[in-house]
Scaffold this active site. Structure first.
Site, PDB file in Angstrom:
ATOM      1  N   HIS A 374       0.834  -1.201   0.135  1.00 33.51           N
ATOM      2  CA  HIS A 374       0.147   0.062   0.122  1.00 33.51           C
ATOM      3  C   HIS A 374       0.996   1.553  -0.156  1.00 33.51           C
ATOM      4  O   HIS A 374       0.121   2.463   0.254  1.00 33.51           O
ATOM      5  CB  HIS A 374      -0.724  -0.012   1.435  1.00 33.51           C
ATOM      6  CG  HIS A 374      -2.104  -0.895   1.201  1.00 33.51           C
ATOM      7  ND1 HIS A 374      -3.308  -0.731   0.665  1.00 33.51           N
ATOM      8  CD2 HIS A 374      -1.851  -2.365   1.629  1.00 33.51           C
ATOM      9  CE1 HIS A 374      -3.966  -1.782   0.724  1.00 33.51           C
ATOM     10  NE2 HIS A 374      -3.353  -2.834   1.472  1.00 33.51           N
ATOM     11  N   LYS A 566      -8.269  14.097   4.245  1.00 32.13           N
ATOM     12  CA  LYS A 566      -7.377  13.098   4.188  1.00 32.13           C
ATOM     13  C   LYS A 566      -6.541  13.431   5.271  1.00 32.13           C
ATOM     14  O   LYS A 566      -6.201  14.287   5.855  1.00 32.13           O
ATOM     15  CB  LYS A 566      -6.852  12.967   2.776  1.00 32.13           C
ATOM     16  CG  LYS A 566      -5.971  14.330   2.331  1.00 32.13           C
ATOM     17  CD  LYS A 566      -5.246  14.004   1.056  1.00 32.13           C
ATOM     18  CE  LYS A 566      -6.546  13.940  -0.158  1.00 32.13           C
ATOM     19  NZ  LYS A 566      -6.326  12.803  -0.994  1.00 32.13           N
ATOM     20  N   ARG A 567      -5.592  12.195   5.650  1.00 33.95           N
ATOM     21  CA  ARG A 567      -4.606  12.434   6.632  1.00 33.95           C
ATOM     22  C   ARG A 567      -3.685  13.549   6.227  1.00 33.95           C
ATOM     23  O   ARG A 567      -3.418  13.815   5.038  1.00 33.95           O
ATOM     24  CB  ARG A 567      -3.704  11.138   6.766  1.00 33.95           C
ATOM     25  CG  ARG A 567      -4.434   9.853   7.379  1.00 33.95           C
ATOM     26  CD  ARG A 567      -4.268  10.317   8.957  1.00 33.95           C
ATOM     27  NE  ARG A 567      -3.264  10.202   9.481  1.00 33.95           N
ATOM     28  CZ  ARG A 567      -3.046   9.450  10.669  1.00 33.95           C
ATOM     29  NH1 ARG A 567      -4.256   8.968  11.231  1.00 33.95           N
ATOM     30  NH2 ARG A 567      -2.049   9.227  11.282  1.00 33.95           N
ATOM     31  N   LYS A 572       0.936  14.592   0.580  1.00 30.53           N
ATOM     32  CA  LYS A 572      -0.286  15.081  -0.056  1.00 30.53           C
ATOM     33  C   LYS A 572      -0.627  16.558  -0.145  1.00 30.53           C
ATOM     34  O   LYS A 572      -1.465  16.871  -0.666  1.00 30.53           O
ATOM     35  CB  LYS A 572      -1.406  14.508   1.341  1.00 30.53           C
ATOM     36  CG  LYS A 572      -1.598  12.982   1.488  1.00 30.53           C
ATOM     37  CD  LYS A 572      -2.244  12.306   2.495  1.00 30.53           C
ATOM     38  CE  LYS A 572      -2.435  10.891   2.846  1.00 30.53           C
ATOM     39  NZ  LYS A 572      -3.046  10.008   1.876  1.00 30.53           N
ATOM     40  N   THR A 674      -8.356   6.630  -1.999  1.00 31.64           N
ATOM     41  CA  THR A 674      -9.900   6.247  -2.071  1.00 31.64           C
ATOM     42  C   THR A 674     -10.735   7.388  -1.850  1.00 31.64           C
ATOM     43  O   THR A 674     -12.047   7.405  -2.377  1.00 31.64           O
ATOM     44  CB  THR A 674     -10.061   5.083  -1.226  1.00 31.64           C
ATOM     45  OG1 THR A 674      -9.610   5.418   0.336  1.00 31.64           O
ATOM     46  CG2 THR A 674      -9.434   3.776  -1.276  1.00 31.64           C
ATOM     47  N   LYS A 678     -14.727   8.597  -3.493  1.00 30.53           N
ATOM     48  CA  LYS A 678     -15.707   8.907  -2.825  1.00 30.53           C
ATOM     49  C   LYS A 678     -16.284  10.286  -3.394  1.00 30.53           C
ATOM     50  O   LYS A 678     -17.407  10.578  -3.352  1.00 30.53           O
ATOM     51  CB  LYS A 678     -15.484   9.143  -1.529  1.00 30.53           C
ATOM     52  CG  LYS A 678     -15.151   7.487  -0.555  1.00 30.53           C
ATOM     53  CD  LYS A 678     -14.553   7.514   0.533  1.00 30.53           C
ATOM     54  CE  LYS A 678     -13.856   6.191   0.849  1.00 30.53           C
ATOM     55  NZ  LYS A 678     -12.872   6.394   2.146  1.00 30.53           N
TER      56      LYS A 678
HETATM   57  C1  NBG Z   1      -2.488   3.956   1.895  1.00 27.83           C
HETATM   58  C2  NBG Z   1      -2.040   4.631   0.598  1.00 27.83           C
HETATM   59  C3  NBG Z   1      -3.436   5.081  -0.063  1.00 27.83           C
HETATM   60  C4  NBG Z   1      -4.258   4.108  -0.218  1.00 27.83           C
HETATM   61  C5  NBG Z   1      -4.731   3.055   0.813  1.00 27.83           C
HETATM   62  C6  NBG Z   1      -5.432   1.993   0.536  1.00 27.83           C
HETATM   63  C7  NBG Z   1      -1.140   3.005   3.865  1.00 27.83           C
HETATM   64  C8  NBG Z   1       0.032   2.284   4.177  1.00 27.83           C
HETATM   65  N1  NBG Z   1      -1.416   3.260   2.485  1.00 27.83           N
HETATM   66  O1  NBG Z   1      -3.047   5.683  -1.188  1.00 27.83           O
HETATM   67  O2  NBG Z   1      -1.359   5.670   1.127  1.00 27.83           O
HETATM   68  O3  NBG Z   1      -5.440   4.297  -0.945  1.00 27.83           O
HETATM   69  O4  NBG Z   1      -3.348   2.660   1.480  1.00 27.83           O
HETATM   70  O5  NBG Z   1      -4.654   1.189  -0.433  1.00 27.83           O
HETATM   71  O6  NBG Z   1      -1.967   3.677   4.533  1.00 27.83           O
END
Ligand code: NBG
Length: 833
Positions: A374, A566-567, A572, A674, A678
């Site tokens: 991920h 988002k975080r 980002k 994701t 949304k």
């Molecule tokens: C996150 C990515 C996102 C991705 C999500 C789900 C982690 C380690 N990775 O881009 O930063 O959409 O995983 O796959 O949290």
């Protein structure tokens, strides 16, 4: 009424009708019954929470017979079960989702109303289980929804953290973390299973010997043993009878009060031990801070992995099988490297506990596991210092050494003399201080490795797992992420759902990829466009009221809602967004007649508690908001807000209210995203880079319906390798200089030029994520946004086309791909007879 529900009502296998029936009358009776018999309450003194619990139990009762039937099907039929091992499950509130999936939302609303209750208020009463950080945990939750909806039999295995992700408050513009006490008022969705419990060893040493048949045997003498107890939550699919299982493990002392210590009189020592054991599942760790040195985190990962594998083995043996066929009935997916110790643990269980020989055990193990990567960010790639690893898992280290030796032996045969390659591939990093590389362990131990969007999967093959790709290209796959349209459209955006359904029927809810496109034919229908616009307006109004209540900020629903949630992370680039805000502010100050639509820029997201720069960016956003929102010169033209405590529940209101979705990460850094999906599914247009799933979203919705800017991943790579100098970009752009200068000078910090110095310096002298390089094209792209927004009909048409063409990004499509390419499983319907 759906067929499934008819059967559910009629054939409740001998259960009382008031536990399964779904007429308004029956639901009313059931709520009162639950209030009285489960809550020991009468209406006169019942609190909101008492009523919430009564309604929740009423809904849960309607899931029970489906749950039991699902288990029945698994026991009787030869069904291959998927286990999704994940350190995070960000499920969001269950009540409303379960009502929607059962198809009893309307009846329940009416039943509640007749009892004098506001169903929405009860829904809002639910505290969400925040057992995840962000995208990764939420993806696991969407996947659980899709697995059940597609009737694939599955178990989600994870940790029942006592404290999930902290609650975020904003004080004086800074993030303040509050402990998340999600279990405080009880959790009606879980069932404790004290009898499903496993012991987990930690620490100590190993002893080797030969058994009577002369076979080499190793015994692990642990320093400590903790017990993992199962807590089960039913996961119901949409309008089907399959109910899958989310099984989370909670750590306890092995036997609280009859320790040796207690027997010898050390009462306090015995209680201490209990506390130490419980700390294992106490708290969720951030996934975007370096994990180095966190012994407890490794223990936690091992804890839930070991319980889960022991559980699966118990079930496998119970069904009369032998361990050499384990992989035939089990597909286990590793959600990132957090559970990757499972590779060594399954080997240990097979060899040490179930006496399989190495080669058989290895065949079973590698046929069982799949690994999803991920992230490519170096700080998130888990590696454990060898001494720490040995201290917690001495036996696993031996197994990993053996695995490594055999693996590298094979590599040597293929590439004689290529020592560089060996050290790059090794499970142990020996370049300096020694580490165990968890992504390597996961890759060697799995038959399939995948990334989460096309670009990301390509980059996995070209960068971090390049050598693995070279020795086994057939192992590598892409499965682009998806999100569940049940939660992220039907539940979050009921108005839009109704409009869509009135035009194309409701099949799209479970068949988005196949049906949603039918909406395209309404893109020219003016009446439809008008209704679409109205709905967006109502959603914005609804969200504006919530924002007002939470922050006191007044925002105008007729302005363009430009949202980034988002975080918080530098990659980002929330700060790029802030630079645009300041630029717009400067332009408006200079030219009050500037022809741009009024904008409200909204941010939301949590920063890891130890991530200084991310927290400083939150402070910067709030400081800029403070100045901009109080400047009469830009009143009615520009507003900025930070929405505190962004989580699943708040997300329900945010995505449907957005006009513009900010997806502005440095190309190559966001694995998929994701949130981007949304937003777009709810009719927001995207401004974004060619990163992660943005690329595929743009392909689907059409380049003309997407605001693109910025460097490509290749250009980012080239620029970095030839030496990136942020200064040259800074010097050549007057507006950028002006914006940075305002921050530097203390304009947003009451004259304090020290506050944002670390921020300013980090951009001027490093700018790791190329904010300056992308600034000009971002600003230019925002101008395109303004132009498009000026033409409401055009904008609305683009919005409709976005929604109509987002079907690919249903998590149902993702799960189908995993099922076909990786797990080799098929739907098995559950009948309620
Ligand atoms: C996150 C990515 C996102 C991705 C999500 C789900 C982690 C380690 N990775 O881009 O930063 O959409 O995983 O796959 O949290």
């Amino acid at each position: 009424m759906t067929e499934a529900r008819q059967i559910g009502g009629m054939q409740a296998a001998g259960l009382e009708d008031h536990r399964t029936g779904d007429s308004v009358e029956t639901l009313k009776r059931a709520i009162m019954d639950n209030l009285y018999y489960r809550g020991a309450r009468i209406p006169a003194i019942a609190t909101w929470n008492d009523w919430y619990l009564a309604v929740a139990y009423t809904v849960r009762d309607r899931i029970m017979n489906r749950w039991i039937k699902t288990v029945d099907v698994i026991m009787k039929k030869d069904v291959r079960v998927v286990s999704y091992l994940s350190a995070e499950f960000l499920m969001g509130p269950h009540l409303v989702n379960n009502m929607i999936n059962l198809g009893i939302y309307k009846e329940m609303k009416e039943a509640a109303a007749q009892l004098g209750l506001d169903l929405q208020a009860l829904i809002d009463q639910e505290e969400e289980p925040g057992l995840g950080n962000g995208g990764l945990g939420r993806l696991a939750a969407c996947f659980m929804d899709s697995l059940a909806t597609l009737e694939i039999k599955a178990i989600g295995y994870g940790v029942r953290y006592e404290f999930g992700i902290f609650d975020q408050e904003i004080r004086d513009g800074w993030q303040v973390e509050k402990t998340d006490k999600w279990l405080r008022l009880g959790n009606p969705w879980e069932i404790e299973r004290p009898e499903i419990a496993f012991n987990v060893n930690l620490g100590g040493h190993t002893e080797s010997s030969h058994d009577r048949e002369g076979r080499y045997r190793v015994k692990w003498i642990p320093q400590r043993v903790v017990k993992g107890v199962a807590y089960d939550t039913p996961i119901l699919g949409y309008r089907v009878n399959t109910v899958n299982l989310l099984r989370l493990w909670s750590a306890e002392a092995v036997e609280s009060f009859d320790f040796d210590a207690f027997n010898t009189g050390d009462y306090y020592g015995a209680v201490d031990e209990k506390i130490v054991s419980e700390t294992i599942s106490k708290i969720l760790y951030p996934n975007d801070e370096p994990a180095k040195g966190k012994l407890l985190r490794l223990a936690q990962q091992y804890f839930f992995v070991s319980c889960s594998l022991q559980d699966l083995i118990r079930f496998h043996l119970l069904s009369g099988n032998t361990m050499d066929t384990f992989h035939e009935w089990n597909a286990i997916q590793l959600n990132d490297t957090h559970p990757s110790i499972a590779v060594a643990e399954l080997m240990r269980l097979l060899i040490d506990e179930h006496q399989l020989d190495w080669d058989t055990a290895w065949h079973v193990t590698t046929s069982t596991f799949g690994y999803t990567n991920h992230t490519l960010l170096p700080e998130a790639l888990e590696k454990w210092p060898l001494p720490l690893f040995r201290q917690v898992l001495p036996r696993h280290l031996e197994i990993i050494y053996e695995m490594n030796q055999r693996f590298l032996e094979e590599v040597k045969q293929r590439y004689p003399g290529d020592n560089e390659r060996l050290s790059r591939l090794s499970l142990i990093d020996e370049s300096g201080e020694k580490y165990v590389r968890m992504a390597h362990l996961a890759s060697v131990g799995s038959h399939a490795v995948n990334g989460v969007a096309e670009l990301h999967s390509e980059l996995v093959k070209k960068t971090i797992l390049r050598d693995f790709y070279e020795i086994g290209p057939e192992k590598f796959h892409n499965v682009t992420n998806g999100v569940t349209p049940r939660r992220w459209m039907v539940l979050s955006n009921p108005r839009l759902t109704e409009l869509i359904t009135s035009k194309i029927g409701d099949r799209w809810i479970s068949h988005s990829a196949e049906n949603l496109r039918e909406l395209e034919s309404f893109a020219e229908d003016l009446e439809f466009l008008l209704r679409w616009q109205q709905i967006k307006r109502e959603n914005k109004q609804n969200f504006a009221a919530i924002l007002k209540e939470r922050t006191g900020a007044d925002v105008d629903p007729d302005s363009l809602f430009d949202i980034q949630v988002k975080r918080l992370h530098e990659y980002k680039r929330q700060h790029l967004n802030v630079l645009h805000v300041i630029t717009l502010y400067n332009r408006l100050k200079k030219n009050p007649n500037l022809d741009v639509p009024p904008r409200t820029v909204i941010f939301g997201g949590k920063a890891a508690p130890g991530y200084f720069m991310a927290k400083l960016i939150i402070k910067l956003i709030n400081s800029v908001a403070d100045v901009v929102n109080h400047d009469p010169d830009v009143a009615g033209r520009l507003k900025v807000a930070f929405f505190p405590d962004f989580n699943v529940k708040n997300g329900h209101h945010i995505y449907p209210a957005a006009d513009l979705s900010e997806q502005i990460s440095t190309a190559g850094k966001e694995a998929s995203g994701t949130g981007n999906m949304k937003f777009s599914m709810n009719g927001a247009l995207t401004i974004g880079t060619l990163d992660g799933a943005n690329i595929e979203i743009r392909e689907e919705v059409g380049a003309e319906n997407f605001f693109l800017f910025g460097l490509t991943a290749q250009e980012v790579f080239d620029l970095k390798s030839k030496g990136y100098n942020p200064w040259s970009y800074y010097e050549s752009n007057a507006e950028l200089r002006e914006a940075m200068e305002l921050i530097r000078s203390g304009f947003f910090s009451a004259g304090d030029s020290n506050l944002f110095k670390p921020f300013v310096d980090s951009l001027l002298y490093h700018d790791e994520y190329l904010v300056f390089a992308d600034y000009p094209s971002y600003i230019e792209s925002q101008e395109q946004v303004n132009k498009a927004y000026r033409d409401p009909e055009r904008w609305t048409r683009m919005s409709v086309l976005n929604v109509a063409r987002m079907g690919k990004f249903s998590s149902d499509r993702s799960i189908r791909e995993y099922s076909e390419k990786i797990w080799k499983v098929e739907p098995v319907p559950v009948l309620l007879k």
